[in-house]
Design an enzyme around this catalytic site. Structure first.
Site, PDB file in Angstrom:
ATOM      1  N   CYS A  46       0.828  -1.208   0.000  1.00 48.12           N
ATOM      2  CA  CYS A  46       0.000   0.000   0.000  1.00 48.12           C
ATOM      3  C   CYS A  46       0.858   1.251   0.000  1.00 48.12           C
ATOM      4  CB  CYS A  46      -0.951  -0.002   1.198  1.00 48.12           C
ATOM      5  SG  CYS A  46      -1.990   1.459   1.283  1.00 48.12           S
ATOM      6  N   CYS A  51      -1.728   1.923  -2.790  1.00 48.04           N
ATOM      7  CA  CYS A  51      -2.657   3.015  -2.490  1.00 48.04           C
ATOM      8  C   CYS A  51      -2.024   4.396  -2.474  1.00 48.04           C
ATOM      9  CB  CYS A  51      -3.313   2.797  -1.122  1.00 48.04           C
ATOM     10  SG  CYS A  51      -3.517   1.101  -0.603  1.00 48.04           S
ATOM     11  N   LYS A  54      -0.206   5.588  -5.844  1.00 46.25           N
ATOM     12  CA  LYS A  54      -1.263   5.658  -6.857  1.00 46.25           C
ATOM     13  C   LYS A  54      -2.150   6.869  -6.650  1.00 46.25           C
ATOM     14  CE  LYS A  54      -4.727   3.571  -5.846  1.00 46.25           C
ATOM     15  NZ  LYS A  54      -5.878   3.885  -4.968  1.00 46.25           N
ATOM     16  N   TYR A 189      -9.805  -2.360  -9.734  1.00 42.02           N
ATOM     17  CA  TYR A 189      -9.299  -1.117  -9.150  1.00 42.02           C
ATOM     18  C   TYR A 189      -8.082  -0.592  -9.915  1.00 42.02           C
ATOM     19  CZ  TYR A 189     -11.926  -1.952  -4.742  1.00 42.02           C
ATOM     20  OH  TYR A 189     -12.900  -2.153  -3.796  1.00 42.02           O
ATOM     21  N   GLU A 193      -7.991   2.724 -12.383  1.00 39.20           N
ATOM     22  CA  GLU A 193      -7.281   3.886 -11.847  1.00 39.20           C
ATOM     23  C   GLU A 193      -6.120   4.295 -12.739  1.00 39.20           C
ATOM     24  OE1 GLU A 193      -8.368   3.330  -7.115  1.00 39.20           O
ATOM     25  OE2 GLU A 193      -6.544   2.392  -7.905  1.00 39.20           O
ATOM     26  N   HIS A 446     -26.036  22.996   1.872  1.00 35.17           N
ATOM     27  CA  HIS A 446     -26.356  23.547   0.552  1.00 35.17           C
ATOM     28  C   HIS A 446     -25.435  24.721   0.216  1.00 35.17           C
ATOM     29  CE1 HIS A 446     -28.936  24.300  -2.897  1.00 35.17           C
ATOM     30  NE2 HIS A 446     -28.867  25.589  -2.596  1.00 35.17           N
ATOM     31  N   GLU A 451     -25.596  16.692  -0.214  1.00 36.94           N
ATOM     32  CA  GLU A 451     -26.959  16.882   0.280  1.00 36.94           C
ATOM     33  C   GLU A 451     -27.971  16.035  -0.484  1.00 36.94           C
ATOM     34  OE1 GLU A 451     -28.938  20.695  -0.372  1.00 36.94           O
ATOM     35  OE2 GLU A 451     -27.550  21.125  -2.022  1.00 36.94           O
TER      36      GLU A 451
END
Length: 465
Positions: A46, A51, A54, A189, A193, A446, A451
């Site tokens: 990772c 991760c 990347k 993944y 990616e 908002h 939302e």
């Protein structure tokens, strides 16, 4: 002398990835004598080859979009050129810094650090041999009352003609130059990616995969929306196809697909899955058994078929995600040395794919939920506010899957900007078992995309029995 103290350490962890480091550190914090063996990278896949680098490259690939989008907001920002070498150098500096942090954390916790390749001599004995991480390291023999296998996984490459001409995610982070024409095989993944990374940095990208849609296992609406987003990114998708041959012609690589098409590129990246890293581990000297797919069999307490030997993370057949490995390591250390186990919800693990725009999900897909009973489905698809001025054709999709009988929200899915950040909060709601009415009575922020998850009032459809 007791049996426990007759061993060199109470716990030996093989592999200093995310799960192994957490397990070792927590165990040491509980007073255990702990050692860790690592043969390649402190911090594991990772931090070094997954991760973290990347995500940095994904972020690098988005700045060109920011420049183009700024024009719609009145900026006259000139288009620049990207320097791949500077990106890789900056990435390397950050990874080196993180390596140091991992070593420091373990050292401060009192963990003994061993460099080398570890192999079982028997169920309580490990022998290490030097590796490239520290070629000067001396072989060591160490005994442990308990041993944790946390060696992770490594890329799988299909056995086709010319497969040695391709690279995997292990090599892509060290490329000296960015390839201008890239063929990526696989739509999980890693494939998705890196398709986005290379396209965002100006490359020409062909994405080849066997399925009709990318990201097998994700919600179908999400997969369909991602397929459209990949097209919008300028990436050519070759669906229902697989490579059968790679040949070098001059400076080019020619990839032949099983549908008869051929692609001429500079680089072929195989993102065709991963398999457990157990080669040379000496499991034959123990009673540890593996599944047909090579992953180590472990029960819900992470114990293998050899008492006292445990396995966590990607080397097992559990959910192969970094935060899951971390949780498993923490739980195991607590159970072994603190006699209690922290509670994690593995049924509601959130996940994200860092394409541009990103994809994120938690809980059940619509299909999975419908197999358990009738579900109410709410879907919203809209153009984000930013792109009403940027002019970019990019859509956000947000989806709630609600168990009709209990009205609990059992699945949340999104593709759109900030999806991963938003989904972390949604994961808390799904883990807590909140109902649709709880979403409805929550006041939104908002204006924001988030939302929309609390303002979906009209049911899109009903699925299931």
């Amino acid at each position: 002398m007791s049996a426990a103290t007759s061993y060199d350490v109470d716990l030996l962890v093989i592999g200093a990835g995310s799960g192994g480091v957490r397990c070792a550190r927590i165990a040491a914090g509980h007073g255990a004598r702990v050692a860790v063996v690592e043969g390649r990278h402190w911090g594991g896949t990772c931090v070094n080859l997954g991760c973290v680098p990347k995500k940095l490259m994904v972020q690098a690939s988005e700045y060109g979009d920011y420049v183009a989008d700024s024009h719609g907001f009145g900026w006259d920002t000139p288009e620049g050129t990207h320097d791949w070498g500077k990106l890789i150098a900056a990435k390397d500096r950050e990874i080196s810094r993180l390596n140091g942090i991992y070593v420091s954390m373990l050292g401060k916790a009192g963990v003994r650090l061993l460099t080398g390749h570890a192999a079982f001599e028997d169920a309580h004995t490990i022998v290490t041999t030097p590796t490239a991480l520290d070629a000067q390291a001396k072989p060591e023999r160490i005994t442990a009352e308990r041993i944790v296998i946390a060696t992770g996984s490594t890329p799988s490459v299909p056995d086709i003609e010319g497969h040695e001409l391709a690279i995997t995610s292990d090599q892509v982070f060290a490329l000296k130059e960015m390839p201008k024409r890239v063929c990526i095989v696989g739509s999980g993944y890693i494939g998705v990616e890196f398709a986005g990374i290379f396209a965002g940095l100006g490359g020409s990208v062909d994405l080849v995969y066997r399925q009709d849609l990318p990201l097998r296992g994700f919600d179908e609406d999400l997969r369909t929306a991602l397929h459209e987003a990949i097209d919008q990114r300028g990436i050519r998708q070759h669906v229902g196809a697989s490579p059968v041959r790679i040949r070098k012609t001059g400076e080019d690589l020619v990839v032949t697909l099983d549908n008869g098409a051929s692609l001429t590129v500079d680089c072929v990246l195989m993102a065709t899955g991963r398999h457990p890293k157990i080669k040379g581990l000496g499991l034959e000297n123990t009673r540890v058994r593996t599944e047909d797919n090579g992953r180590i069999m472990a029960d819900r307490h992470f114990e293998t078929t050899e008492p006292g030997v445990f396995a966590i993370g990607d080397v097992t057949n559990h959910e192969n995600l970094t935060p899951v490995a971390i949780a498993e390591g923490h739980i195991l250390a607590d159970r072994l040395f603190a006699h209690h186990a922290r509670d994690w919800s593995f049924e509601t693990v959130p996940k994200a794919v860092f394409f541009t725009p990103p994809v994120a999900s938690v809980g059940l897909t619509e299909m999975e939920a419908a197999e358990r009973g009738t579900v109410d489905v709410y879907v919203s698809r809209f153009r984000p506010m930013r792109h009403t001025l940027s002019g970019r054709e990019r859509r956000t999709l947000m989806k709630l899957v609600v168990d009709q009988a209990t009205q609990k929200v059992v699945g949340v899915h999104m593709i759109g900007e900030d999806a991963a950040e938003i989904m972390q909060g949604m994961a808390i709601a799904v883990t807590a078992g909140l109902r649709k009415v709880d979403f409805d009575r929550t006041v939104g922020i908002h204006p924001s995309s988030a939302e929309e998850f609390v303002t979906m009032r009209t049911r899109t459809r009903v699925s299931g029995d």
